[in-house]
Design a protein around this motif. Structure first.
Motif, PDB file in Angstrom:
ATOM      1  N   TYR A   1       0.880  -1.225  -0.091  1.00  0.00           N
ATOM      2  CA  TYR A   1       0.126   0.008   0.065  1.00  0.00           C
ATOM      3  C   TYR A   1       0.949   1.316   0.027  1.00  0.00           C
ATOM      4  CZ  TYR A   1      -4.037  -2.773   0.530  1.00  0.00           C
ATOM      5  OH  TYR A   1      -5.173  -3.830   0.254  1.00  0.00           O
ATOM      6  N   VAL A   2       2.059   1.356   0.404  1.00  0.00           N
ATOM      7  CA  VAL A   2       3.141   2.171   0.295  1.00  0.00           C
ATOM      8  C   VAL A   2       3.359   2.627  -1.049  1.00  0.00           C
ATOM      9  CG1 VAL A   2       5.434   2.992   0.972  1.00  0.00           C
ATOM     10  CG2 VAL A   2       3.957   1.859   2.714  1.00  0.00           C
ATOM     11  N   GLU A   3       3.435   1.532  -1.704  1.00  0.00           N
ATOM     12  CA  GLU A   3       3.798   1.637  -3.213  1.00  0.00           C
ATOM     13  C   GLU A   3       2.594   2.229  -3.814  1.00  0.00           C
ATOM     14  OE1 GLU A   3       6.156  -0.858  -6.936  1.00  0.00           O
ATOM     15  OE2 GLU A   3       5.267  -2.117  -4.891  1.00  0.00           O
ATOM     16  N   ALA A   4       1.587   1.497  -3.669  1.00  0.00           N
ATOM     17  CA  ALA A   4       0.410   1.995  -4.480  1.00  0.00           C
ATOM     18  C   ALA A   4       0.162   3.280  -4.031  1.00  0.00           C
ATOM     19  CB  ALA A   4      -0.782   1.225  -4.087  1.00  0.00           C
ATOM     20  N   TYR A   5       0.513   4.064  -2.918  1.00  0.00           N
ATOM     21  CA  TYR A   5       0.232   5.598  -2.444  1.00  0.00           C
ATOM     22  C   TYR A   5       0.964   6.167  -3.422  1.00  0.00           C
ATOM     23  CZ  TYR A   5       0.314   9.757  -0.386  1.00  0.00           C
ATOM     24  OH  TYR A   5       0.240  11.224  -0.239  1.00  0.00           O
ATOM     25  N   LEU A   6       2.281   5.825  -3.544  1.00  0.00           N
ATOM     26  CA  LEU A   6       3.622   6.710  -3.862  1.00  0.00           C
ATOM     27  C   LEU A   6       3.499   6.718  -5.951  1.00  0.00           C
ATOM     28  CD1 LEU A   6       6.389   5.995  -1.468  1.00  0.00           C
ATOM     29  CD2 LEU A   6       4.863   7.994  -1.778  1.00  0.00           C
ATOM     30  N   ALA A   7       2.818   5.315  -6.280  1.00  0.00           N
ATOM     31  CA  ALA A   7       3.062   5.168  -7.652  1.00  0.00           C
ATOM     32  C   ALA A   7       2.735   6.374  -8.604  1.00  0.00           C
ATOM     33  CB  ALA A   7       1.946   4.133  -7.915  1.00  0.00           C
ATOM     34  N   PRO A   8       1.589   7.235  -8.020  1.00  0.00           N
ATOM     35  CA  PRO A   8       1.254   8.296  -9.062  1.00  0.00           C
ATOM     36  C   PRO A   8       2.742   9.478  -9.259  1.00  0.00           C
ATOM     37  CG  PRO A   8      -0.420   7.782  -7.609  1.00  0.00           C
ATOM     38  CD  PRO A   8       0.526   7.010  -7.127  1.00  0.00           C
ATOM     39  N   TYR A   9       3.374   9.407  -8.215  1.00  0.00           N
ATOM     40  CA  TYR A   9       4.534  10.289  -8.246  1.00  0.00           C
ATOM     41  C   TYR A   9       5.770   9.821  -8.814  1.00  0.00           C
ATOM     42  CZ  TYR A   9       1.072  12.002  -4.969  1.00  0.00           C
ATOM     43  OH  TYR A   9      -0.334  12.231  -4.433  1.00  0.00           O
ATOM     44  N   ARG A  10       5.661   8.567  -9.157  1.00  0.00           N
ATOM     45  CA  ARG A  10       6.851   7.820  -9.874  1.00  0.00           C
ATOM     46  C   ARG A  10       7.725   8.926 -10.575  1.00  0.00           C
ATOM     47  NH1 ARG A  10       7.876   5.219 -14.749  1.00  0.00           N
ATOM     48  NH2 ARG A  10       9.569   3.600 -14.681  1.00  0.00           N
ATOM     49  N   GLY A  11       9.213   8.935 -10.478  1.00  0.00           N
ATOM     50  CA  GLY A  11      10.007   9.763 -11.484  1.00  0.00           C
ATOM     51  C   GLY A  11       9.797  11.380 -10.711  1.00  0.00           C
ATOM     52  N   ARG A  12       9.198  11.521  -9.804  1.00  0.00           N
ATOM     53  CA  ARG A  12       8.998  12.904  -9.093  1.00  0.00           C
ATOM     54  C   ARG A  12       9.649  13.266  -7.940  1.00  0.00           C
ATOM     55  NH1 ARG A  12       3.328  14.732  -9.520  1.00  0.00           N
ATOM     56  NH2 ARG A  12       4.206  16.993  -8.899  1.00  0.00           N
ATOM     57  N   ILE A  13      10.183  11.936  -7.413  1.00  0.00           N
ATOM     58  CA  ILE A  13      10.358  12.009  -6.058  1.00  0.00           C
ATOM     59  C   ILE A  13      11.951  11.413  -5.549  1.00  0.00           C
ATOM     60  CG2 ILE A  13       8.056  11.709  -5.118  1.00  0.00           C
ATOM     61  CD1 ILE A  13       8.290   8.785  -5.035  1.00  0.00           C
ATOM     62  N   GLY A  14      12.690  11.781  -6.673  1.00  0.00           N
ATOM     63  CA  GLY A  14      14.088  11.747  -6.606  1.00  0.00           C
ATOM     64  C   GLY A  14      14.921  12.242  -5.426  1.00  0.00           C
ATOM     65  N   ASP A  15      14.551  13.468  -4.913  1.00  0.00           N
ATOM     66  CA  ASP A  15      15.311  13.997  -3.975  1.00  0.00           C
ATOM     67  C   ASP A  15      14.292  13.870  -2.649  1.00  0.00           C
ATOM     68  OD1 ASP A  15      13.660  16.843  -3.440  1.00  0.00           O
ATOM     69  OD2 ASP A  15      13.468  16.157  -5.445  1.00  0.00           O
ATOM     70  N   ILE A  16      14.997  14.056  -1.361  1.00  0.00           N
ATOM     71  CA  ILE A  16      14.600  13.704  -0.110  1.00  0.00           C
ATOM     72  C   ILE A  16      13.150  14.555   0.128  1.00  0.00           C
ATOM     73  CG2 ILE A  16      15.956  14.790   1.349  1.00  0.00           C
ATOM     74  CD1 ILE A  16      15.651  12.414   3.132  1.00  0.00           C
ATOM     75  N   GLN A  17      13.316  15.965  -0.231  1.00  0.00           N
ATOM     76  CA  GLN A  17      12.204  16.819   0.100  1.00  0.00           C
ATOM     77  C   GLN A  17      10.960  16.398  -0.747  1.00  0.00           C
ATOM     78  OE1 GLN A  17      13.210  21.075  -0.332  1.00  0.00           O
ATOM     79  NE2 GLN A  17      14.590  21.061   1.622  1.00  0.00           N
ATOM     80  N   SER A  18      11.009  16.243  -2.056  1.00  0.00           N
ATOM     81  CA  SER A  18       9.979  15.723  -2.779  1.00  0.00           C
ATOM     82  C   SER A  18       9.360  14.537  -2.405  1.00  0.00           C
ATOM     83  CB  SER A  18      10.228  15.703  -4.370  1.00  0.00           C
ATOM     84  OG  SER A  18      10.700  17.017  -4.810  1.00  0.00           O
ATOM     85  N   ALA A  19      10.303  13.461  -1.959  1.00  0.00           N
ATOM     86  CA  ALA A  19       9.714  12.036  -1.597  1.00  0.00           C
ATOM     87  C   ALA A  19       8.852  12.494  -0.267  1.00  0.00           C
ATOM     88  CB  ALA A  19      10.859  11.214  -1.354  1.00  0.00           C
ATOM     89  N   TYR A  20       9.301  13.181   0.510  1.00  0.00           N
ATOM     90  CA  TYR A  20       8.245  13.404   1.769  1.00  0.00           C
ATOM     91  C   TYR A  20       7.460  14.128   1.567  1.00  0.00           C
ATOM     92  CZ  TYR A  20       6.966  14.538   6.447  1.00  0.00           C
ATOM     93  OH  TYR A  20       6.378  14.743   7.575  1.00  0.00           O
ATOM     94  N   MET A  21       7.411  15.186   0.619  1.00  0.00           N
ATOM     95  CA  MET A  21       6.180  15.981   0.188  1.00  0.00           C
ATOM     96  C   MET A  21       5.099  15.037  -0.482  1.00  0.00           C
ATOM     97  SD  MET A  21       6.449  19.036   1.165  1.00  0.00           S
ATOM     98  CE  MET A  21       7.617  18.579   2.411  1.00  0.00           C
ATOM     99  N   ALA A  22       5.415  13.859  -1.094  1.00  0.00           N
ATOM    100  CA  ALA A  22       4.398  13.112  -1.546  1.00  0.00           C
ATOM    101  C   ALA A  22       3.749  12.518  -0.610  1.00  0.00           C
ATOM    102  CB  ALA A  22       5.196  11.857  -2.407  1.00  0.00           C
ATOM    103  N   VAL A  23       4.279  12.382   0.583  1.00  0.00           N
ATOM    104  CA  VAL A  23       3.419  11.632   1.642  1.00  0.00           C
ATOM    105  C   VAL A  23       2.799  13.007   2.681  1.00  0.00           C
ATOM    106  CG1 VAL A  23       3.895  10.628   4.322  1.00  0.00           C
ATOM    107  CG2 VAL A  23       4.992   9.754   2.171  1.00  0.00           C
TER     108      VAL A  23
END
Length: 214
Positions: A133-155
């Motif tokens: 479910y973590v992967e399913a939630y993050l899947a729409p942001y694939r390719g846009r969360i390469g840096d840590i700030q963006s990765a955390y903003m996805a959450v």
């Protein structure tokens, strides 16, 4: 026919040094990036990752596989889950502020329903199963969360992906600010993207220390 002298033969085999043309100095080597932004891209499911020593091997392996599919760093995903669970990686953990958020990335009730489940059902899962479910939630942001700030903003606040670090997420007086007021590091009544991600960055650094990395 005259034979070449030994001296002429010797000089014909030498490689002569030529000075660099003026005005065109050799480029200086690039400095290495700071630790929080290191893109290590571990290869293989047995690679060491942040906080890997604190979870079972099957969990670590699955995180590396998921991060590869999402084009993000497994270190970053581990740091986010360490922050959201208070370093416990407990899939049953519930937000103490009363939001109802549950699990590895603190799924909100509405978010869980959008993924076809509930927070109650998520809390019944083991950590490895909940990673789906973590992967399913993050899947729409694939390719846009390469840096840590963006990765955390996805959450935390997906609308801030791609925004500058100074972008304000929440202001005092809003429910979102109340739920996240601990992130207001300077107490000015607003939470910027950089402030929000600061604790995750700190946990990334902590997770890379001996005894935590693995």
């Amino acid at each position: 026919m005259a034979r070449p002298s030994l001296l002429s033969t010797l000089f014909s085999t030498l490689i002569f040094w030529r000075p660099v043309a003026p005005g065109r100095p050799a480029p200086a080597p690039r400095p290495e990036p700071l630790a929080p932004q290191i893109l290590r891209s571990p290869t293989g499911t047995n690679a060491e990752i942040a906080w890997g020593a604190k979870v079972v091997d099957a969990f670590k392996k699955k995180v590396i596989e998921i991060a590869g599919r999402l084009q993000m760093e497994p270190d970053h995903l581990m740091a986010i889950m360490a922050f959201e669970t208070g370093r416990s990686f407990d899939p049953t953990i519930v937000n103490r502020a009363g939001s109802g958020a549950t699990g590895l990335i603190q799924f909100m009730p509405a978010t869980a329903r959008g993924l076809g489940t509930t927070t109650a059902a998520l809390a019944q899962m083991n950590a490895i199963d909940q990673l789906d479910y973590v992967e399913a939630y993050l899947a729409p942001y694939r390719g846009r969360i390469g840096d840590i700030q963006s990765a955390y903003m996805a959450v935390l606040y997906p609308r801030a992906i791609g925004k500058p670090s100074s972008h304000v997420l929440f202001r005092k007086g809003s429910r979102a600010y109340k739920l996240n007021r601990g992130l207001d590091r300077n107490g000015d009544g607003q939470i910027t993207k950089q402030e929000a991600a600061a604790r995750v960055v700190a946990l990334l650094e902590e997770g890379m220390r001996p005894g935590n990395i693995g």
